[in-house]
Write an enzyme that holds these catalytic residues in place. Structure first.
Site, PDB file in Angstrom:
ATOM      1  N   ASP A 188     -11.642 -11.014  -0.100  1.00  0.00           N
ATOM      2  CA  ASP A 188     -12.891 -11.276   0.606  1.00  0.00           C
ATOM      3  C   ASP A 188     -13.974 -10.416  -0.035  1.00  0.00           C
ATOM      4  O   ASP A 188     -13.666  -9.463  -0.753  1.00  0.00           O
ATOM      5  CB  ASP A 188     -12.809 -11.104   2.133  1.00  0.00           C
ATOM      6  CG  ASP A 188     -12.170  -9.814   2.612  1.00  0.00           C
ATOM      7  OD1 ASP A 188     -12.120  -8.835   1.830  1.00  0.00           O
ATOM      8  OD2 ASP A 188     -11.740  -9.767   3.780  1.00  0.00           O
ATOM      9  N   HIS A 192      -9.932  -6.782  -1.599  1.00  0.00           N
ATOM     10  CA  HIS A 192     -10.964  -6.652  -0.565  1.00  0.00           C
ATOM     11  C   HIS A 192     -12.167  -6.014  -1.238  1.00  0.00           C
ATOM     12  O   HIS A 192     -12.197  -4.800  -1.465  1.00  0.00           O
ATOM     13  CB  HIS A 192     -10.468  -5.762   0.584  1.00  0.00           C
ATOM     14  CG  HIS A 192      -9.396  -6.413   1.392  1.00  0.00           C
ATOM     15  ND1 HIS A 192      -9.637  -7.503   2.212  1.00  0.00           N
ATOM     16  CD2 HIS A 192      -8.068  -6.155   1.495  1.00  0.00           C
ATOM     17  CE1 HIS A 192      -8.512  -7.868   2.802  1.00  0.00           C
ATOM     18  NE2 HIS A 192      -7.549  -7.077   2.372  1.00  0.00           N
ATOM     19  N   ASN A 221       2.200  -4.965  -3.345  1.00  0.00           N
ATOM     20  CA  ASN A 221       0.877  -5.451  -2.941  1.00  0.00           C
ATOM     21  C   ASN A 221      -0.003  -4.254  -2.588  1.00  0.00           C
ATOM     22  O   ASN A 221       0.435  -3.349  -1.879  1.00  0.00           O
ATOM     23  CB  ASN A 221       1.058  -6.351  -1.702  1.00  0.00           C
ATOM     24  CG  ASN A 221      -0.201  -7.047  -1.241  1.00  0.00           C
ATOM     25  OD1 ASN A 221      -0.878  -7.697  -2.039  1.00  0.00           O
ATOM     26  ND2 ASN A 221      -0.525  -6.920   0.037  1.00  0.00           N
ATOM     27  N   GLU A 249       0.826  -1.223   0.000  1.00  0.00           N
ATOM     28  CA  GLU A 249       0.000   0.000   0.000  1.00  0.00           C
ATOM     29  C   GLU A 249       0.854   1.266   0.000  1.00  0.00           C
ATOM     30  O   GLU A 249       0.594   2.192   0.774  1.00  0.00           O
ATOM     31  CB  GLU A 249      -0.963  -0.029   1.202  1.00  0.00           C
ATOM     32  CG  GLU A 249      -1.826  -1.285   1.223  1.00  0.00           C
ATOM     33  CD  GLU A 249      -2.623  -1.470   2.512  1.00  0.00           C
ATOM     34  OE1 GLU A 249      -2.612  -0.579   3.370  1.00  0.00           O
ATOM     35  OE2 GLU A 249      -3.267  -2.533   2.645  1.00  0.00           O
ATOM     36  N   GLU A 280      -5.527 -11.149  -0.804  1.00  0.00           N
ATOM     37  CA  GLU A 280      -6.349 -10.921   0.401  1.00  0.00           C
ATOM     38  C   GLU A 280      -7.839 -10.904   0.075  1.00  0.00           C
ATOM     39  O   GLU A 280      -8.606 -10.117   0.648  1.00  0.00           O
ATOM     40  CB  GLU A 280      -5.954  -9.593   1.068  1.00  0.00           C
ATOM     41  CG  GLU A 280      -4.487  -9.482   1.418  1.00  0.00           C
ATOM     42  CD  GLU A 280      -4.097  -8.184   2.114  1.00  0.00           C
ATOM     43  OE1 GLU A 280      -4.981  -7.467   2.616  1.00  0.00           O
ATOM     44  OE2 GLU A 280      -2.885  -7.886   2.140  1.00  0.00           O
TER      45      GLU A 280
END
Ligand code: 9MR
Length: 363
Positions: A278, A247, A211, A169, A276
């Site tokens: 979801d 996400h 990432n 990030e 990651e």
């Protein structure tokens, strides 16, 4: 032949015994796990729950104590990401003290279960220890603090980490370097290249990744990452991959351009990964998702998986936890939830079955 009562009883018994258990597809499907269904080139991973938001919850550290959780973790996945245990505030809590225990336990578990580990993360603006965040350091000191951290942590796990999220990030939604990152703020963007160089020296076999979230659709952020990746490669920096966290929230629409984003980095010769995933949703009153919501969620999950499967160098597909019991989502987004592929009791949702079928079809 005369149909006797004894015959009927025997036939009925056989039917009840046979019919539910022997449908071959069903029996096979029930036994297969995600890692068994996956094509050989693809690692299917999850975060190993612990630290972070879990510390404020009324349960012990999930990874260390929940045996049914650990069984599912071992059976279903071929890759594990420490959810918090390798972040600075956990692994380097004081300036001269490292705390490797919790992350070591995950690496040992992974080795026992034939899993690879994704290291997360080395250069980030969040979850840094107070001594670092609040300390008064000169730029030269900060540079040597980061260098020592990377050599110590990456060196400690040398040979045991498949992929490292070296830089996490580092750009904002406009593609600008985040000034909240203490290292970028003090040392400028050039520190990113150094972080990759140091990580590579500390473990030459680990694959080193950029990432981030918010890179699932094209836009300024993806453009900036592509420019950064081109520059790093042109400068001979050991960058090996680009990862989309993924996400997702159902209120923002389907991730239907992810494949084209991943392809842009694949075209540069980089590996790609989903790290990651979801898929959260706004929960109806009562907190239970509708069937329709669960179906949409399953579609989002498989859209992300298919994007990865369609891109040649996408070799790692990780979901950010597999059970709602331990998800970060309701803690950070109180009106949303149900973001993972299993309910609290590990019963599987449509998204789980959809992922497994998609993996099996790609084998
Ligand atoms: O899941 C993590 C949660 O336990 C922590 O409290 C949180 C703190 O920021 O970080 C969560 O994981 C984040 C990951 O490290 C980086 N990408 C976003 C993830 C969700 O916030």
């Amino acid at each position: 032949m005369t149909v006797t009562k004894a015959y009927l009883v025997a036939a009925l018994a056989a039917a009840t015994l046979i019919v539910p258990a022997t449908h071959p597809a069903e029996a096979h499907g029930r036994q297969q796990t995600l890692r068994q269904a996956a094509p050989h080139h693809l690692r299917v991973g999850t975060a190993a729950a612990g630290g972070g938001h879990h510390l404020d919850q009324p349960y012990p550290d999930p990874f260390t104590y929940d045996q049914p959780y650990r069984r599912v973790l071992a059976q279903e996945f071929s890759s594990v990401s420490p959810e918090n245990q390798m972040k600075w505030e956990f692994i380097h809590p004081e300036r001269n003290k490292y705390n490797f225990g919790p992350a070591d336990a995950i690496v040992r578990f992974a080795r026992r279960n034939g899993q690879v580990v994704r290291g997360h993360t080395l250069l980030w603006h969040s979850q840094n220890p107070a001594w670092l965040q609040e300390g008064q350091f000169t730029p030269a000191q900060l540079r040597s603090i980061l260098r020592n951290h990377i050599f110590t942590v990456v060196g400690h796990y040398r040979g045991q980490i498949q992929q490292w999220d070296v830089a996490n990030e580092i750009l904002d939604e406009n593609g600008q370097y985040r000034q909240e990152n203490p290292f970028i703020k003090a040392l400028g963007p050039g520190i990113v290249a150094d972080a990759f160089r140091w990580a590579h020296q500390a473990d030459p076999h680990a694959q080193l990744f950029l990432n981030d979230y918010g890179v699932e659709w094209p836009g300024a952020k993806v453009d900036a990452y592509e420019a950064l990746a081109r520059q790093l490669l042109a400068d001979g920096v050991p960058l090996h991959g680009f990862a989309a966290q993924a996400h997702l929230s159902m209120q923002y629409g389907a991730p239907d351009q992810l494949q084209s984003v991943l392809q842009r980095f694949d075209n540069l010769g980089l590996q790609t990964a989903i790290t990651e995933l979801d898929v959260r949703m706004t929960l109806p009153a009562g907190g239970v998702p509708t069937q329709e919501q669960l179906q949409t969620q399953a579609t989002y999950y498989t859209t992300v998986l298919k994007a990865c499967l369609a891109v040649r160098g996408c070799n790692s597909f990780t979901i950010w936890g597999f059970t709602d019991k331990y998800s970060w989502v309701p803690v950070f987004f109180p009106t949303e939830g149900a973001a993972t592929v299993m309910w609290d009791d590990f019963e599987r949702k449509p998204a789980y079955y959809a992922l497994r079928a998609t993996l099996a079809a790609a084998r």
